[in-house]
Design a protein around this motif. Structure first.
Motif, PDB file in Angstrom:
ATOM      1  N   ASN A  49       0.829  -1.206   0.000  1.00 19.20           N
ATOM      2  CA  ASN A  49       0.000   0.000   0.000  1.00 19.20           C
ATOM      3  C   ASN A  49       0.861   1.252   0.000  1.00 19.20           C
ATOM      4  N   GLU A  50       1.915   1.211  -0.776  1.00 18.00           N
ATOM      5  CA  GLU A  50       2.881   2.308  -0.664  1.00 18.00           C
ATOM      6  C   GLU A  50       2.329   3.645  -1.122  1.00 18.00           C
ATOM      7  N   LYS A  51       1.201   3.619  -1.846  1.00 13.07           N
ATOM      8  CA  LYS A  51       0.610   4.893  -2.259  1.00 13.07           C
ATOM      9  C   LYS A  51      -0.142   5.563  -1.104  1.00 13.07           C
ATOM     10  N   ASP A  52      -0.551   4.769  -0.137  1.00 11.22           N
ATOM     11  CA  ASP A  52      -1.373   5.317   0.937  1.00 11.22           C
ATOM     12  C   ASP A  52      -0.526   5.794   2.100  1.00 11.22           C
ATOM     13  N   HIS A  53      -1.179   6.507   2.963  1.00  9.47           N
ATOM     14  CA  HIS A  53      -0.573   6.933   4.221  1.00  9.47           C
ATOM     15  C   HIS A  53      -1.383   6.279   5.323  1.00  9.47           C
ATOM     16  N   LEU A  54      -0.996   5.088   5.685  1.00 11.93           N
ATOM     17  CA  LEU A  54      -1.808   4.285   6.598  1.00 11.93           C
ATOM     18  C   LEU A  54      -1.622   4.724   8.043  1.00 11.93           C
ATOM     19  N   SER A  55      -2.695   4.625   8.791  1.00 12.77           N
ATOM     20  CA  SER A  55      -2.623   4.836  10.233  1.00 12.77           C
ATOM     21  C   SER A  55      -2.272   3.512  10.898  1.00 12.77           C
ATOM     22  N   VAL A  56      -1.933   3.576  12.170  1.00 23.18           N
ATOM     23  CA  VAL A  56      -1.614   2.357  12.910  1.00 23.18           C
ATOM     24  C   VAL A  56      -2.795   1.388  12.877  1.00 23.18           C
TER      25      VAL A  56
ATOM     26  N   ARG B 214      -9.196  13.358  -0.589  1.00 22.14           N
ATOM     27  CA  ARG B 214      -8.095  12.686  -1.257  1.00 22.14           C
ATOM     28  C   ARG B 214      -6.748  13.293  -0.876  1.00 22.14           C
ATOM     29  N   LEU B 215      -5.738  12.437  -0.835  1.00 20.06           N
ATOM     30  CA  LEU B 215      -4.408  12.905  -0.475  1.00 20.06           C
ATOM     31  C   LEU B 215      -3.433  12.428  -1.530  1.00 20.06           C
ATOM     32  N   GLU B 216      -2.929  13.348  -2.296  1.00 18.62           N
ATOM     33  CA  GLU B 216      -2.028  12.985  -3.382  1.00 18.62           C
ATOM     34  C   GLU B 216      -0.597  13.382  -3.055  1.00 18.62           C
ATOM     35  N   GLU B 217       0.308  12.565  -3.504  1.00 24.34           N
ATOM     36  CA  GLU B 217       1.704  12.843  -3.245  1.00 24.34           C
ATOM     37  C   GLU B 217       2.379  13.391  -4.496  1.00 24.34           C
ATOM     38  N   ILE B 218       3.197  14.399  -4.320  1.00 21.21           N
ATOM     39  CA  ILE B 218       3.982  14.922  -5.427  1.00 21.21           C
ATOM     40  C   ILE B 218       5.423  14.508  -5.196  1.00 21.21           C
TER      41      ILE B 218
ATOM     42  N   HIS C  75       2.473  17.197  -0.508  1.00 16.02           N
ATOM     43  CA  HIS C  75       1.128  16.641  -0.497  1.00 16.02           C
ATOM     44  C   HIS C  75       0.087  17.643  -0.978  1.00 16.02           C
ATOM     45  N   LEU C  76      -0.919  17.107  -1.654  1.00 14.05           N
ATOM     46  CA  LEU C  76      -2.125  17.871  -1.959  1.00 14.05           C
ATOM     47  C   LEU C  76      -3.264  17.227  -1.176  1.00 14.05           C
ATOM     48  N   ILE C  77      -3.968  18.012  -0.394  1.00 13.15           N
ATOM     49  CA  ILE C  77      -5.059  17.484   0.418  1.00 13.15           C
ATOM     50  C   ILE C  77      -6.350  18.174   0.006  1.00 13.15           C
ATOM     51  N   CYS C  78      -7.289  17.418  -0.527  1.00 11.95           N
ATOM     52  CA  CYS C  78      -8.521  18.010  -1.051  1.00 11.95           C
ATOM     53  C   CYS C  78      -9.564  18.155   0.055  1.00 11.95           C
ATOM     54  N   SER C  79     -10.089  19.382   0.196  1.00  8.70           N
ATOM     55  CA  SER C  79     -11.074  19.635   1.249  1.00  8.70           C
ATOM     56  C   SER C  79     -12.418  19.003   0.921  1.00  8.70           C
TER      57      SER C  79
ATOM     58  N   ALA D 210      -1.558   9.301  13.860  1.00  8.80           N
ATOM     59  CA  ALA D 210      -0.292   9.358  13.130  1.00  8.80           C
ATOM     60  C   ALA D 210      -0.407   8.485  11.894  1.00  8.80           C
ATOM     61  N   ARG D 211       0.239   8.906  10.835  1.00 12.36           N
ATOM     62  CA  ARG D 211       0.231   8.129   9.596  1.00 12.36           C
ATOM     63  C   ARG D 211       1.655   7.878   9.151  1.00 12.36           C
ATOM     64  N   TYR D 212       1.837   6.788   8.418  1.00 11.45           N
ATOM     65  CA  TYR D 212       3.182   6.382   8.039  1.00 11.45           C
ATOM     66  C   TYR D 212       3.286   6.228   6.538  1.00 11.45           C
ATOM     67  N   ASP D 213       4.435   6.623   6.031  1.00  4.17           N
ATOM     68  CA  ASP D 213       4.648   6.649   4.600  1.00  4.17           C
ATOM     69  C   ASP D 213       6.018   6.046   4.311  1.00  4.17           C
ATOM     70  N   LEU D 214       6.072   5.113   3.384  1.00  3.19           N
ATOM     71  CA  LEU D 214       7.360   4.549   2.989  1.00  3.19           C
ATOM     72  C   LEU D 214       8.229   5.642   2.379  1.00  3.19           C
ATOM     73  N   ARG D 215       9.491   5.657   2.739  1.00  3.12           N
ATOM     74  CA  ARG D 215      10.397   6.635   2.148  1.00  3.12           C
ATOM     75  C   ARG D 215      11.033   6.041   0.911  1.00  3.12           C
ATOM     76  N   ASP D 216      11.179   6.868  -0.110  1.00  2.00           N
ATOM     77  CA  ASP D 216      11.929   6.410  -1.272  1.00  2.00           C
ATOM     78  C   ASP D 216      13.405   6.376  -0.926  1.00  2.00           C
ATOM     79  N   ASN D 217      14.104   5.396  -1.491  1.00  2.00           N
ATOM     80  CA  ASN D 217      15.546   5.365  -1.277  1.00  2.00           C
ATOM     81  C   ASN D 217      16.224   6.558  -1.928  1.00  2.00           C
ATOM     82  N   ASP D 218      15.769   6.870  -3.139  1.00  2.00           N
ATOM     83  CA  ASP D 218      16.446   7.911  -3.892  1.00  2.00           C
ATOM     84  C   ASP D 218      16.023   9.314  -3.458  1.00  2.00           C
ATOM     85  N   HIS D 219      14.747   9.498  -3.276  1.00  2.00           N
ATOM     86  CA  HIS D 219      14.296  10.864  -3.001  1.00  2.00           C
ATOM     87  C   HIS D 219      14.246  11.189  -1.519  1.00  2.00           C
TER      88      HIS D 219
END
Lengths: 157, 157
Positions: free
Chosen positions: B32-39, B104-108, B96-100, B81-90
């Motif tokens: 689920n690397e696209k998501d920002h999962l909670s515990v 939706r939560l999009e990552e740039i 983030h874009l968060i739509c009111s 709290a939410r967790y996001d996998l870190r890219d090795n390179d970046h």
DNA sequence: AGCCTAATTAGTAATGGTTACGATATAAGC
DNA sequence: GCTTATATCGTAACCATTACTAATTAGGCT
């Protein structure tokens, strides 16, 4: 205009009563406008001049002030919400520097993101209404030794 | 390299044991690397494949992964709290874009701040090691009616 | 000035996410 | 296989925040 008058008018305009508790809380915020106070901190400071005050009232009042756009609620990852007076002119536009060494939190009263916001709108079809920009790092005047890992990991960015 | 192998090596390198629980948790994050999962979300998902699992283990494992720079802990103001996998390179570089409207939560996956970071260093004597940039707003495809005030005020920016 | 009433407050209990803890289980090295 | 430090489980404790109830009060009206 006297800021407390200004805020008092905003209360009246929305049929909110200006109680002494609310006034004391606003006064503390104005006296510490450089800081980002937590609820507990505001509670303590108001208590010194208004000892008979409930914690719940502070929570309720800060939420109200947020609703009226007088303060902004934010979270720097230390487990408590913090509140910051909004400028009338610059609205939501400011950024933060957070020092990992001394813990200092400085505000940059500038909006550096106008360019990026129009880019987001152009490239992503996303109309920005607000943003948040925090930098974590160290001041050059804070010479640091050792590893800061643990501290950083406890916090949410 | 197989990402699970990679992470497993990082565990071993720091004398952490690769238990089946930890492996299952990492697998859910990778799936689920696209998501920002909670515990709680991670807990639920792992439970389906590993029913015998304690909530505290999820907390502990995610904290460990954060310490190893494998995930990043963040807070979007919804109380968890939410967790996001870190890219090795970046590394830490994404916004983030968060739509009111739709939430939706999009990552740039871009770093737009290099210029600003050097400016901070130049003008403020502040060496940036990490940053956070979130945009709040609405997608043009999300036509909205009515006032969103209340929702915005409950949240911390 | 004195009522009236809805808004506000104080105090505290309840909530919910997170952490701490003690007993049991287990991965990894010999 | 045995040993031991490490990890897990389940649950209790913790702490910031919210909900609730009874009592108080600000502001409008006369």
């Amino acid at each position: 205009m006297n800021p407390i008058m200004n805020i008092s008018q905003q209360f009246a305009a929305q049929q909110y009563k200006l109680t002494p508790q609310r006034e004391a809380i606003v006064k503390v915020l104005l006296d510490n406008e450089k800081d980002h106070l937590s609820v507990e901190e505001v509670y303590m400071m108001v208590k010194s001049t208004y000892p008979h005050l409930g914690l719940a009232t502070v929570y309720r009042t800060l939420e109200l002030l947020c609703e009226l756009h007088i303060v902004e609620k934010m979270n720097f990852g230390d487990g408590v919400a913090r509140y910051d007076l909004r400028d009338n002119d610059h609205d939501h536009m400011h950024h933060h520097l957070i020092c990992s060494v001394c813990g200092r939190l400085e505000e940059i009263k500038d909006d550096w993101l106008l360019e990026l916001e129009s880019r987001v709108e152009r490239e992503y079809g996303f109309k920005v209404t607000d943003h948040r920009l925090d930098f974590k790092g160290t001041y050059q005047t804070c010479n640091r030794t050792g590893c800061k890992r643990e501290k950083d990991c406890k916090a949410v960015s």
